[in-house]
Structures are given as structure tokens and as C-alpha cells.
Scaffold this motif. Structure first.
Motif, PDB file in Angstrom:
ATOM      1  N   GLU A   1     116.582  48.768  35.007  1.00 43.54           N
ATOM      2  CA  GLU A   1     115.737  49.429  34.016  1.00 43.54           C
ATOM      3  C   GLU A   1     116.565  50.280  33.060  1.00 43.54           C
ATOM      4  O   GLU A   1     116.326  50.276  31.844  1.00 43.54           O
ATOM      5  N   ARG A   2     117.553  50.990  33.595  1.00 47.12           N
ATOM      6  CA  ARG A   2     118.353  51.854  32.716  1.00 47.12           C
ATOM      7  C   ARG A   2     119.540  51.111  32.114  1.00 47.12           C
ATOM      8  O   ARG A   2     120.221  51.629  31.232  1.00 47.12           O
ATOM      9  N   GLY A   3     119.846  49.895  32.611  1.00 45.18           N
ATOM     10  CA  GLY A   3     120.864  49.067  31.992  1.00 45.18           C
ATOM     11  C   GLY A   3     122.286  49.416  32.359  1.00 45.18           C
ATOM     12  O   GLY A   3     123.224  48.976  31.675  1.00 45.18           O
ATOM     13  N   GLU A   4     122.512  50.162  33.430  1.00 47.77           N
ATOM     14  CA  GLU A   4     123.867  50.500  33.865  1.00 47.77           C
ATOM     15  C   GLU A   4     123.893  50.726  35.367  1.00 47.77           C
ATOM     16  O   GLU A   4     122.900  51.132  35.974  1.00 47.77           O
ATOM     17  N   ILE A   5     125.051  50.437  35.947  1.00 42.35           N
ATOM     18  CA  ILE A   5     125.291  50.761  37.345  1.00 42.35           C
ATOM     19  C   ILE A   5     126.435  51.763  37.384  1.00 42.35           C
ATOM     20  O   ILE A   5     127.489  51.546  36.772  1.00 42.35           O
ATOM     21  N   VAL A   6     126.233  52.878  38.071  1.00 43.41           N
ATOM     22  CA  VAL A   6     127.225  53.953  38.130  1.00 43.41           C
ATOM     23  C   VAL A   6     128.096  53.735  39.358  1.00 43.41           C
ATOM     24  O   VAL A   6     127.610  53.747  40.494  1.00 43.41           O
ATOM     25  N   ILE A   7     129.394  53.531  39.117  1.00 43.69           N
ATOM     26  CA  ILE A   7     130.338  53.165  40.166  1.00 43.69           C
ATOM     27  C   ILE A   7     131.371  54.268  40.332  1.00 43.69           C
ATOM     28  O   ILE A   7     132.053  54.639  39.375  1.00 43.69           O
ATOM     29  N   ALA A   8     131.523  54.774  41.548  1.00 44.09           N
ATOM     30  CA  ALA A   8     132.508  55.816  41.841  1.00 44.09           C
ATOM     31  C   ALA A   8     133.817  55.205  42.292  1.00 44.09           C
ATOM     32  O   ALA A   8     133.834  54.236  43.042  1.00 44.09           O
ATOM     33  N   MET A   9     134.929  55.788  41.837  1.00 44.81           N
ATOM     34  CA  MET A   9     136.266  55.384  42.271  1.00 44.81           C
ATOM     35  C   MET A   9     137.253  56.489  41.946  1.00 44.81           C
ATOM     36  O   MET A   9     136.949  57.407  41.192  1.00 44.81           O
ATOM     37  N   GLU A  10     138.457  56.405  42.526  1.00 43.35           N
ATOM     38  CA  GLU A  10     139.448  57.451  42.329  1.00 43.35           C
ATOM     39  C   GLU A  10     140.147  57.384  40.978  1.00 43.35           C
ATOM     40  O   GLU A  10     140.362  58.405  40.331  1.00 43.35           O
ATOM     41  N   GLY A  11     140.583  56.217  40.581  1.00 45.70           N
ATOM     42  CA  GLY A  11     141.342  56.105  39.350  1.00 45.70           C
ATOM     43  C   GLY A  11     142.803  56.479  39.501  1.00 45.70           C
ATOM     44  O   GLY A  11     143.537  56.560  38.511  1.00 45.70           O
ATOM     45  N   THR A  12     143.261  56.697  40.738  1.00 50.35           N
ATOM     46  CA  THR A  12     144.650  57.119  40.976  1.00 50.35           C
ATOM     47  C   THR A  12     145.330  56.291  42.062  1.00 50.35           C
ATOM     48  O   THR A  12     146.379  56.680  42.559  1.00 50.35           O
ATOM     49  N   TRP A  13     144.744  55.164  42.447  1.00 53.32           N
ATOM     50  CA  TRP A  13     145.236  54.398  43.591  1.00 53.32           C
ATOM     51  C   TRP A  13     145.575  52.971  43.163  1.00 53.32           C
ATOM     52  O   TRP A  13     144.805  52.042  43.354  1.00 53.32           O
TER      53      TRP A  13
ATOM     54  N   ILE B   1     130.570  42.478  38.982  1.00 53.33           N
ATOM     55  CA  ILE B   1     129.293  42.726  39.670  1.00 53.33           C
ATOM     56  C   ILE B   1     128.252  43.177  38.661  1.00 53.33           C
ATOM     57  O   ILE B   1     127.104  42.707  38.666  1.00 53.33           O
ATOM     58  N   ALA B   2     128.632  44.108  37.784  1.00 54.25           N
ATOM     59  CA  ALA B   2     127.698  44.590  36.760  1.00 54.25           C
ATOM     60  C   ALA B   2     127.225  43.439  35.878  1.00 54.25           C
ATOM     61  O   ALA B   2     126.024  43.341  35.560  1.00 54.25           O
ATOM     62  N   GLN B   3     128.147  42.574  35.491  1.00 53.42           N
ATOM     63  CA  GLN B   3     127.783  41.434  34.662  1.00 53.42           C
ATOM     64  C   GLN B   3     126.782  40.537  35.382  1.00 53.42           C
ATOM     65  O   GLN B   3     125.818  40.050  34.773  1.00 53.42           O
ATOM     66  N   ALA B   4     127.003  40.335  36.683  1.00 57.72           N
ATOM     67  CA  ALA B   4     126.076  39.503  37.460  1.00 57.72           C
ATOM     68  C   ALA B   4     124.689  40.130  37.538  1.00 57.72           C
ATOM     69  O   ALA B   4     123.683  39.409  37.605  1.00 57.72           O
ATOM     70  N   LEU B   5     124.635  41.465  37.531  1.00 57.01           N
ATOM     71  CA  LEU B   5     123.348  42.162  37.581  1.00 57.01           C
ATOM     72  C   LEU B   5     122.710  42.282  36.204  1.00 57.01           C
ATOM     73  O   LEU B   5     121.568  42.730  36.094  1.00 57.01           O
ATOM     74  N   GLY B   6     123.450  41.944  35.164  1.00 60.43           N
ATOM     75  CA  GLY B   6     122.930  42.035  33.807  1.00 60.43           C
ATOM     76  C   GLY B   6     122.929  43.440  33.245  1.00 60.43           C
ATOM     77  O   GLY B   6     122.094  43.757  32.386  1.00 60.43           O
ATOM     78  N   VAL B   7     123.885  44.276  33.701  1.00 54.19           N
ATOM     79  CA  VAL B   7     123.934  45.665  33.243  1.00 54.19           C
ATOM     80  C   VAL B   7     125.377  46.029  32.887  1.00 54.19           C
ATOM     81  O   VAL B   7     126.304  45.252  33.106  1.00 54.19           O
ATOM     82  N   GLU B   8     125.559  47.229  32.337  1.00 51.71           N
ATOM     83  CA  GLU B   8     126.888  47.747  32.038  1.00 51.71           C
ATOM     84  C   GLU B   8     127.436  48.515  33.243  1.00 51.71           C
ATOM     85  O   GLU B   8     126.667  49.122  33.993  1.00 51.71           O
ATOM     86  N   ALA B   9     128.755  48.487  33.406  1.00 49.01           N
ATOM     87  CA  ALA B   9     129.410  49.262  34.463  1.00 49.01           C
ATOM     88  C   ALA B   9     129.857  50.598  33.897  1.00 49.01           C
ATOM     89  O   ALA B   9     130.557  50.656  32.892  1.00 49.01           O
ATOM     90  N   THR B  10     129.434  51.677  34.534  1.00 48.16           N
ATOM     91  CA  THR B  10     129.876  53.019  34.183  1.00 48.16           C
ATOM     92  C   THR B  10     130.680  53.560  35.344  1.00 48.16           C
ATOM     93  O   THR B  10     130.163  53.731  36.444  1.00 48.16           O
ATOM     94  N   PHE B  11     131.972  53.816  35.126  1.00 44.21           N
ATOM     95  CA  PHE B  11     132.857  54.291  36.179  1.00 44.21           C
ATOM     96  C   PHE B  11     132.996  55.808  36.106  1.00 44.21           C
ATOM     97  O   PHE B  11     133.228  56.364  35.040  1.00 44.21           O
ATOM     98  N   VAL B  12     132.845  56.442  37.256  1.00 42.49           N
ATOM     99  CA  VAL B  12     133.040  57.880  37.369  1.00 42.49           C
ATOM    100  C   VAL B  12     134.160  58.131  38.368  1.00 42.49           C
ATOM    101  O   VAL B  12     134.119  57.649  39.499  1.00 42.49           O
ATOM    102  N   GLU B  13     135.180  58.869  37.944  1.00 44.25           N
ATOM    103  CA  GLU B  13     136.355  59.091  38.778  1.00 44.25           C
ATOM    104  C   GLU B  13     136.307  60.460  39.458  1.00 44.25           C
ATOM    105  O   GLU B  13     135.760  61.423  38.915  1.00 44.25           O
ATOM    106  N   GLY B  14     136.917  60.527  40.633  1.00 45.62           N
ATOM    107  CA  GLY B  14     136.992  61.793  41.349  1.00 45.62           C
ATOM    108  C   GLY B  14     137.897  61.670  42.560  1.00 45.62           C
ATOM    109  O   GLY B  14     138.330  60.577  42.918  1.00 45.62           O
ATOM    110  N   GLU B  15     138.192  62.794  43.177  1.00 43.47           N
ATOM    111  CA  GLU B  15     139.011  62.795  44.378  1.00 43.47           C
ATOM    112  C   GLU B  15     138.247  62.136  45.527  1.00 43.47           C
ATOM    113  O   GLU B  15     137.033  62.251  45.645  1.00 43.47           O
ATOM    114  N   TRP B  16     139.012  61.487  46.389  1.00 49.92           N
ATOM    115  CA  TRP B  16     138.423  60.691  47.466  1.00 49.92           C
ATOM    116  C   TRP B  16     137.402  61.461  48.282  1.00 49.92           C
ATOM    117  O   TRP B  16     136.336  60.945  48.623  1.00 49.92           O
ATOM    118  N   ASP B  17     137.705  62.704  48.626  1.00 51.32           N
ATOM    119  CA  ASP B  17     136.816  63.485  49.485  1.00 51.32           C
ATOM    120  C   ASP B  17     135.403  63.564  48.935  1.00 51.32           C
ATOM    121  O   ASP B  17     134.445  63.680  49.695  1.00 51.32           O
TER     122      ASP B  17
END
Length: 279
Positions: A50-62, A85-101
Motif C-alpha cells: 500500500e505504501r509502495g516501499e519495504i524498509v530494510i535494516a542493515m549495517e552498511g559497514t560489513w 526482493i523489493a522488485q519481486a514485491l512490486g515496491v521500492e527498497a528503502t535501506f536504513v543503516e545502524g549498528e548491529w545491536d
């Protein structure tokens, strides 16, 4: 592969992000996945579509799982897996980075829809999360300085000093063999401690070692031994019916990628070998 605390900086990253991508973004939409969801739906997949995006968490440092290239762009094996995966779902991928913990904690709190960050399936994690089908397999390497002769087996970790992000599976394995684990924020800190002689060893993915050596060919480190058992890498989801249809859709996307050879192709691109098949 690798489990770490939510800080104010990480919360800010979830809102602001840092890196733009073609067809996706690490900036997010300024709202959590819960805030973006339709209040009338308990189906996370429906909310995402519905919102057209999937929010994906990852570190960005590994590297080579998720990292920034020389231009500052977020890249890596898991980044491209997330994009497909986002393409298969028909949405945009939004990546949010942060420390692993903070990544799993953010998933718990609904700030992210999924986390793609080389996450190993463990018994403890399976109690807390539902997982996708495995999409990669990891062998754990014990990495030491080039002149270290004290460690030649997993059992030799008894009483040795190691370093990893404190809630990672690598830290758990090291502790299980009797090592004293120092907590760090990221992989770069780990190698700094090892190269300076402040720790005896570190545990990490075998492919991560080779990636590091490609970037630092003069580094005086080596693999002392390998854990004989490969771990399964998968995508964690919050438990419950809310995520059931999303998990099914992600599994289908992964299956299609595997059948088309896309997973193996990405693995060869980033690791120089195919880690998407069980040993």
C-alpha cells in the motif's frame, strides 16, 4: 553471521538515513514501518504494498555483505538481494543503516519491515523471530595475526582474547570455546584491535576475511582454522500472523532468484565464490 543496542544516533539514522541509491534509498520516508502502515490492516505485506516501499535494516559497514563503495554508495550482496526482493514485491527498497545491536531491536519495535544483514539462524533467534528460507551459508574463520602459533583449532580459543560485536553469533561461538570477548561496534574496529595486538583472534565469516585481504593485501593476518559446520543465513521477521504473507512472498522471491541463477551470480560478484548452496 553476526547481534548488538539502540542508540540515539541509530534512531536518528532510522529517520534521516544517509545514502541515496538508484531505485532505492537509505534515507527512509521519515516514518517507521508501523507509522506508515494502514491502521486497518494486520497484514504487513499489504501495508508494504500500500505504501509502495519495504524498509530494510542493515549495517552498511560489513563488506561484502553491506558497505559503501568509494563513491559512498551503499552496495553489497545483501543490498542487491534486498533490491531484488523489493522488485519481486512490486515496491521500492528503502535501506536504513545502524549498528548491529540496534537492528533486531528496531525490527522488534516495528521501525523496519525486515533485516537483511547476513543473519545466521540460531536456536535462540528462532525462538524470537520467524526466518525466511536460507539464502546463503557461512563458514566461521578464526582470524589471527600472521605470526600467531598459539591457535590452530577452535579448542585453542580457551582463555584467549577475541573481539566481535557483542551479540553476534561469532561472539557466542568464541565464548562457547572459552574465549574472553571484547565488544566492538564494527568490523573495522575488530581488525584494528587484532593488528595492534590487543586481542589474540577474531571470528568472522571466511568470505569476510578474503574480502578484507583483497582490500588490505599487506595485512599481517591469517586464518588459523575454520569451524567445520556452516551456518544458515536467512532473513528474520517479527513473529506472528502479521508477517506470515510477507515471509511467504520473500521465500518465493528467493526461490525464483535461486532458480534463475541470480543468487549464485550475486555471490560470485561479491564473494568470488558461490555461498548460496549448502556445503
Amino acid at each position: 553471521m553476526k547481534f548488538r543496542k539502540v542508540t540515539a544516533l541509530f534512531m536518528a539514522a532510522a529517520v534521516l538515513g544517509s545514502v541515496g541509491l538508484t531505485g532505492c534509498s537509505s534515507q527512509g520516508s521519515g516514518q517507521s514501518s508501523q507509522e506508515n502502515s494502514s491502521t486497518g490492516s494486520g497484514d504487513l505485506l499489504a501495508q508494504i504494498q500500500e505504501r509502495g516501499e519495504i524498509v530494510i535494516a542493515m549495517e552498511g559497514t560489513w563488506a561484502p555483505w553491506t558497505y559503501h563503495d568509494e563513491s559512498g554508495t551503499l552496495v553489497g550482496f545483501d543490498v542487491e538481494v534486498g533490491q531484488q526482493i523489493a522488485q519481486a514485491l512490486g515496491v521500492e527498497a528503502t535501506f536504513v543503516e545502524g549498528e548491529w545491536d540496534g537492528l533486531l531491536a528496531g525490527l522488534d519495535a516495528g521501525r523496519y519491515d525486515i533485516m537483511i544483514n547476513g543473519v545466521d539462524i540460531t536456536e535462540e533467534r528462532s525462538d524470537a523471530y520467524d526466518f525466511s528460507d536460507p539464502y546463503a551459508y557461512n563458514r566461521t574463520a578464526v582470524i589471527v595475526s600472521g605470526d600467531n602459533t598459539d591457535i590452530a583449532s577452535m579448542e585453542d580459543l580457551e582463555g584467549k582474547r577475541t573481539a566481535n560485536t557483542i551479540s553476534s553469533t561469532y561472539a557466542e561461538v568464541a565464548e562457547g570455546y572459552g574465549a574472553e570477548v571484547t565488544g566492538v561496534d564494527d568490523l573495522n574496529q575488530t581488525f584494528e584491535l587484532l593488528l595492534s595486538g590487543r586481542i589474540d583472534a577474531t571470528l568472522n565469516a571466511e568470505v569476510t576475511y578474503y574480502d578484507y585481504m583483497e582490500a588490505h593485501p599487506d595485512a599481517n593476518i591469517k586464518i588459523a582454522c575454520l569451524n567445520p559446520e556452516a551456518t544458515q543465513v536467512a532473513i528474520p521477521f517479527r513473529k506472528g500472523e502479521e508477517t506470515a504473507s510477507l515471509r511467504e512472498a520473500v521465500n518465493q522471491a528467493l526461490a525464483d532468484m535461486r532458480e534463475a541463477g541470480a543468487l549464485a551470480e550475486l555471490s560470485e560478484k561479491y564473494f568470488g565464490t558461490d555461498i548460496t548452496q549448502p556445503a
